[in-house]
Motif scaffolding. Structure first.
Motif, PDB file in Angstrom:
ATOM      1  N   GLY A   1       0.804  -1.213   0.000  1.00 22.96           N
ATOM      2  CA  GLY A   1       0.000   0.000   0.000  1.00 22.96           C
ATOM      3  C   GLY A   1       0.835   1.260   0.000  1.00 22.96           C
ATOM      4  O   GLY A   1       0.320   2.353   0.274  1.00 22.96           O
TER       5      GLY A   1
ATOM      6  N   ASP B   1       0.839   2.099   9.763  1.00 28.00           N
ATOM      7  CA  ASP B   1       1.171   2.964   8.631  1.00 28.00           C
ATOM      8  C   ASP B   1       2.560   3.557   8.824  1.00 28.00           C
ATOM      9  O   ASP B   1       3.005   3.808   9.959  1.00 28.00           O
ATOM     10  CB  ASP B   1       0.148   4.094   8.501  1.00 28.00           C
ATOM     11  CG  ASP B   1      -1.151   3.626   7.873  1.00 28.00           C
ATOM     12  OD1 ASP B   1      -1.086   2.742   6.996  1.00 28.00           O
ATOM     13  OD2 ASP B   1      -2.218   4.137   8.250  1.00 28.00           O
TER      14      ASP B   1
ATOM     15  N   SER C   1      -1.161   5.011   4.067  1.00 29.42           N
ATOM     16  CA  SER C   1      -1.089   3.964   3.040  1.00 29.42           C
ATOM     17  C   SER C   1      -2.294   4.117   2.130  1.00 29.42           C
ATOM     18  O   SER C   1      -3.259   4.817   2.461  1.00 29.42           O
ATOM     19  CB  SER C   1      -1.067   2.571   3.675  1.00 29.42           C
ATOM     20  OG  SER C   1      -2.240   2.352   4.432  1.00 29.42           O
ATOM     21  N   CYS C   2      -2.237   3.466   0.996  1.00 27.65           N
ATOM     22  CA  CYS C   2      -3.302   3.526  -0.012  1.00 27.65           C
ATOM     23  C   CYS C   2      -3.561   4.966  -0.473  1.00 27.65           C
ATOM     24  O   CYS C   2      -4.655   5.307  -0.917  1.00 27.65           O
ATOM     25  CB  CYS C   2      -4.595   2.914   0.510  1.00 27.65           C
ATOM     26  SG  CYS C   2      -4.416   1.199   1.029  1.00 27.65           S
TER      27      CYS C   2
ATOM     28  N   TYR D   1      -5.713   5.932   3.743  1.00 28.22           N
ATOM     29  CA  TYR D   1      -6.704   5.012   4.301  1.00 28.22           C
ATOM     30  C   TYR D   1      -6.706   5.141   5.817  1.00 28.22           C
ATOM     31  O   TYR D   1      -5.648   5.284   6.445  1.00 28.22           O
ATOM     32  CB  TYR D   1      -6.394   3.575   3.903  1.00 28.22           C
ATOM     33  CG  TYR D   1      -7.328   2.556   4.503  1.00 28.22           C
ATOM     34  CD1 TYR D   1      -8.635   2.438   4.062  1.00 28.22           C
ATOM     35  CD2 TYR D   1      -6.892   1.721   5.532  1.00 28.22           C
ATOM     36  CE1 TYR D   1      -9.502   1.503   4.619  1.00 28.22           C
ATOM     37  CE2 TYR D   1      -7.754   0.784   6.091  1.00 28.22           C
ATOM     38  CZ  TYR D   1      -9.055   0.686   5.635  1.00 28.22           C
ATOM     39  OH  TYR D   1      -9.913  -0.234   6.190  1.00 28.22           O
TER      40      TYR D   1
ATOM     41  N   TYR E   1      -9.107   6.959  -0.718  1.00 32.89           N
ATOM     42  CA  TYR E   1      -7.968   6.028  -0.811  1.00 32.89           C
ATOM     43  C   TYR E   1      -8.165   5.128  -2.020  1.00 32.89           C
ATOM     44  O   TYR E   1      -9.265   4.992  -2.555  1.00 32.89           O
ATOM     45  CB  TYR E   1      -7.822   5.207   0.467  1.00 32.89           C
ATOM     46  CG  TYR E   1      -8.961   4.263   0.762  1.00 32.89           C
ATOM     47  CD1 TYR E   1      -8.942   2.930   0.341  1.00 32.89           C
ATOM     48  CD2 TYR E   1     -10.080   4.696   1.469  1.00 32.89           C
ATOM     49  CE1 TYR E   1      -9.978   2.071   0.611  1.00 32.89           C
ATOM     50  CE2 TYR E   1     -11.134   3.844   1.755  1.00 32.89           C
ATOM     51  CZ  TYR E   1     -11.077   2.520   1.327  1.00 32.89           C
ATOM     52  OH  TYR E   1     -12.111   1.656   1.587  1.00 32.89           O
ATOM     53  N   ASP E   2      -7.073   4.512  -2.449  1.00 30.42           N
ATOM     54  CA  ASP E   2      -7.071   3.626  -3.625  1.00 30.42           C
ATOM     55  C   ASP E   2      -7.622   4.325  -4.862  1.00 30.42           C
ATOM     56  O   ASP E   2      -8.357   3.738  -5.662  1.00 30.42           O
ATOM     57  CB  ASP E   2      -7.863   2.345  -3.358  1.00 30.42           C
ATOM     58  CG  ASP E   2      -7.071   1.342  -2.526  1.00 30.42           C
ATOM     59  OD1 ASP E   2      -5.843   1.520  -2.418  1.00 30.42           O
ATOM     60  OD2 ASP E   2      -7.675   0.395  -1.991  1.00 30.42           O
TER      61      ASP E   2
ATOM     62  N   THR F   1      -5.978  -3.749  -7.943  1.00 28.50           N
ATOM     63  CA  THR F   1      -4.609  -3.532  -7.462  1.00 28.50           C
ATOM     64  C   THR F   1      -3.568  -3.972  -8.490  1.00 28.50           C
ATOM     65  O   THR F   1      -2.413  -4.149  -8.150  1.00 28.50           O
ATOM     66  CB  THR F   1      -4.313  -4.212  -6.101  1.00 28.50           C
ATOM     67  OG1 THR F   1      -4.106  -5.605  -6.281  1.00 28.50           O
ATOM     68  CG2 THR F   1      -5.400  -3.937  -5.088  1.00 28.50           C
TER      69      THR F   1
ATOM     70  N   ALA G   1      -1.041  -4.994  -3.931  1.00 24.51           N
ATOM     71  CA  ALA G   1      -0.680  -3.803  -3.142  1.00 24.51           C
ATOM     72  C   ALA G   1       0.795  -3.467  -3.306  1.00 24.51           C
ATOM     73  O   ALA G   1       1.421  -2.917  -2.403  1.00 24.51           O
ATOM     74  CB  ALA G   1      -1.048  -3.991  -1.665  1.00 24.51           C
TER      75      ALA G   1
END
Length: 724
Positions: free
Chosen positions: A261, A284, A315-316, A334, A376-377, A543, A611
């Protein structure tokens, strides 16, 4: 002869033939567009794949597209999959398109094939073959059909003459090929003189004469060398498969720890790769690293960017490098669901100035500035020329983790420090609920709130012209495509065509395999493929990591979490998508477990993961992969810290020339072995000298083939002794 778009007009037709119909749903109903009238449609008498409608045009025409009208609500009898065929007669037809309709109320237009061997062909008969309806076990319904094309008699007549001439030329060439293969030289020469038709390029004819008729091997080699010099191998080289060459980068100095991530970006001109944050399986991270490609060394820029005025642990998220300002933009993060009630959910926005090693906090809350909420993402791409940053997708971090809110398409003007929402998210719907009244779905629309998010029926792309015609793609759409937000998708920017390519990802429980392009200049979304997995492309997943070579017009995809036969699977497969030809090619595949459900450890290539992060050096043509989650079910906290580089090797013209020379010399060598008399020594000398020169002895396959040729020498000597 090209189709002039200005000459396209609606083509009148009549119903020529049909398989069946039920009740009053006669095929002639499709000639009238009445979307509010549920009875204004053709409905088949049954739902087997033998159903069809054949239309006859009033006169032959160059048919360019077909439009399917629909009921004003979604309907279980809409065609999820269909084929359209066409021809000059109802008994001989060619497939023109194979695709499917969305289950909505919007008309859809599909381009029809109207060329063969680059020659336009007119037709008079159109056959529509339903293959699947949206509701299982329901009859097929077509509400309205409109055909567009050219019916100008002069143009159609000229196209017909050109097509018939082309067909005649192809027939003559097939005859010439047959006569030459059968060594019927007199007939071959007579037909060639009489018709003045060449079987092939004169260079190939010379090669056939030298190699087959005269066994003049030096002349054959000269012709092959001339072909290579003239660039005749180029089209073959462009279609040749890549060979992946992985190399694990080991550094003795300090390097980033295990994580997934995380985010990476690359400064290609500076030869630097930046890595920020991630999740190590327990928490994180907020460390910031730089890898010098030339020195092959990692440097920790910061152990905690928050202390230096930068972003906190995350992360993400997403980072994006801007070459013109040599800066990195950071957006999103995230937040664990159990921590959201007490955490700060303001969407902060940062910029890192690489040349002065300084962080700048652009915004405490992008939502207040007209930008996205905390997400996120998602994906980000930079239009360096216009200084515009594009952000698409991602899931909103809501205090209630059960809320599924997705972010739309935003544009950030770096010069003006302003945001603009270009596309808001589209609500997700459930598949239609089949009613119980009858197979014609008379009451279906009242209980059908929407369509599934994936249509698996489209085996051919739907791309409107003229936006993507520069890439040699085909199809038309009168209506702009609808772009659904998602997470874990890919988005790439092509500065050549100024298009954003968006594909794959996950929305709710659906793994997506659709493919779109967004024109920055036209503010237009175009559907390239509704389901590329049915076009010999990758399986649906999220991902996956994608990079792009704008010069080659190729997109590279390293898969991650995949949906295979209804099951989630961690599988690394590397794919290449050619934008110009709209063709997918699998470069290689590596799965996380073998048939005995044992994990595979391979030191020559990275283990399957998700990830992870992948960046591309488009100047030196090298991909860089770091970290990720291997999907270890025995240790769900396990993360990776391995660092790999990937080079894709494709043969060049010298490789092809060498292989051609090997084939010629191998044939020459075998004939020397079979020659009468004492031919053993000349054959051996030829094997050791001339033939050995055109073998890549480091290539196991070529080396084995070369050694096997020596058996011909032994067999030749044995046969000579038996004669004596």
């Amino acid at each position: 002869m090209a189709v002039n778009q200005a000459l396209l007009q609606t083509l009148p037709y009549s119903i020529w033939d049909f398989s069946s119909h039920s009740a009053s749903y006669h095929p002639r109903n499709i000639m009238e567009n009445s979307p509010m009238d549920q009875s204004s449609r053709w409905s088949s008498g049954t739902n087997n794949q033998m159903q069809y409608i054949t239309l006859k045009l009033d006169c032959p025409a160059i048919v360019h597209s077909v439009t399917f009208g629909k009921f004003h609500k979604v309907h279980v009898c809409n065609l999820k999959e269909f084929k359209v065929l066409g021809g000059a007669s109802p008994n001989k037809m060619t497939e023109l398109v194979h695709s499917g309709l969305r289950n909505d109320n919007e008309p859809e237009t599909f381009a029809l094939k109207h060329t063969a061997n680059n020659v336009i062909f007119p037709i008079q008969y159109i056959k529509i073959v339903p293959l699947m309806a949206w509701g299982a076990n329901f009859n097929f319904s077509i509400w309205f059909i409109e055909l567009k094309g050219i019916m100008n008699p002069d143009i159609v007549s000229r196209a017909q003459i050109e097509y018939e001439q082309c067909q005649e030329m192809q027939t003559i060439r097939l005859c010439l090929k047959h006569f030459r293969e059968r060594n019927m030289t007199d007939v071959f020469n007579a037909l060639s003189r009489q018709t003045n038709v060449q079987l092939e390029d004169p260079l190939l004819t010379d090669l056939h004469r030298a190699l087959v008729l005269e066994a003049n091997y030096p002349e054959a080699e000269r012709i092959i060398a001339q072909a290579s010099k003239c660039g005749l191998f180029e089209s073959f080289l462009k279609e040749s498969d890549y060979t992946p060459i992985w190399h694990c980068i080991d550094t003795d100095q300090a390097s980033p720890s295990v994580r997934g991530g995380h985010q990476m970006c690359i400064d290609v001109e500076g030869g630097l790769i930046y890595l920020l944050g991630g999740w190590n399986g327990k928490m994180d991270l907020s460390d910031f690293w730089c890898y010098n490609i030339r020195q092959r060394q990692w440097t920790m820029i910061s152990s905690n960017t928050a202390i230096e005025g930068g972003p906190g642990p995350r992360s993400c998220h997403k980072i994006c490098f801007d070459p013109s300002t040599r800066s990195i933009f950071v957006l999103g993060r995230y937040v664990e669901s159990q921590a959201r009630m007490e955490a700060n959910l303001n969407p902060d926005f940062y910029q890192y100035l690489t040349h002065i090693n300084q962080w700048v906090k652009i915004s405490d809350n992008t939502s207040n500035d007209g930008g996205p909420d905390l997400i996120y993402d998602h994906q980000m791409c930079m239009d360096t020329e216009k200084q515009m940053l594009y952000v698409f997708g991602g899931r909103t971090v809501h205090p209630d983790a059960n809320q599924h809110n997705y972010s739309g398409l935003y544009r950030y003007n770096a010069n003006m420090n302003s945001w603009k929402l270009l596309r808001s998210d589209v609500s997700s719907h459930s598949p239609p609920t089949p009613p119980h009244e009858n197979n014609n779905g008379t009451e279906a629309s009242a209980t059908s709130p929407g369509a599934s998010s994936i249509s698996p029926a489209a085996s051919s792309p739907s791309i409107p012209s003229p936006l993507l015609t520069q890439h040699g793609m085909r199809s038309v759409h009168d209506q702009p495509a609808t772009l659904k937000s998602r997470v874990g998708h890919s988005m790439l920017y092509d500065p050549v065509s100024r298009l954003l390519y968006i594909f794959a990802g996950q929305r709710l429980k659906d793994y997506l395999s659709d493919f779109y392009a967004y024109s920055l200049d036209r503010d237009e979304v175009i559907e390239i493929s509704r389901d590329y997995s049915r076009q010999a492309g990758p399986d649906a997943g999220f991902t996956q990591r994608a990079t792009m070579d704008a010069e080659k017009q190729e997109i590279y995809i390293l898969s991650g979490y995949m949906k295979v036969k209804g099951h989630d699977k961690v599988k690394n497969s590397f794919w290449m998508y050619d934008i110009r030809t709209n063709v997918w090619k699998k470069v290689y595949q590596n799965e996380a477990i073998n048939d005995d459900n044992q994990r595979i450890v391979n030191e020559t290539e990275p283990c399957p993961r998700y990830a992870h992060q992948l960046v591309y050096d488009h100047i030196n043509k090298v991909q860089y992969l770091f970290g990720g989650n291997p999907g270890d079910k025995k240790d769900i906290t396990k993360r990776l810290d391995d660092f790999w580089e990937l080079r894709l090797h494709r043969p060049n013209s010298q490789d092809i020339l060498r292989k051609c020379l090997f084939q010629i010399r191998a044939q020459h060598f075998m004939e020397l072995c079979e020659a009468d008399g004492d031919a053993g020594l000349p054959a051996l000398q030829y094997l050791q000298n001339e033939l050995s020169q055109v073998v890549d002895h480091k290539n196991p396959k070529e080396s084995t083939e070369f050694r096997q040729l020596s058996t011909n020498l032994v067999m030749g000597m044995t046969n000579e002794k038996s004669k004596t």
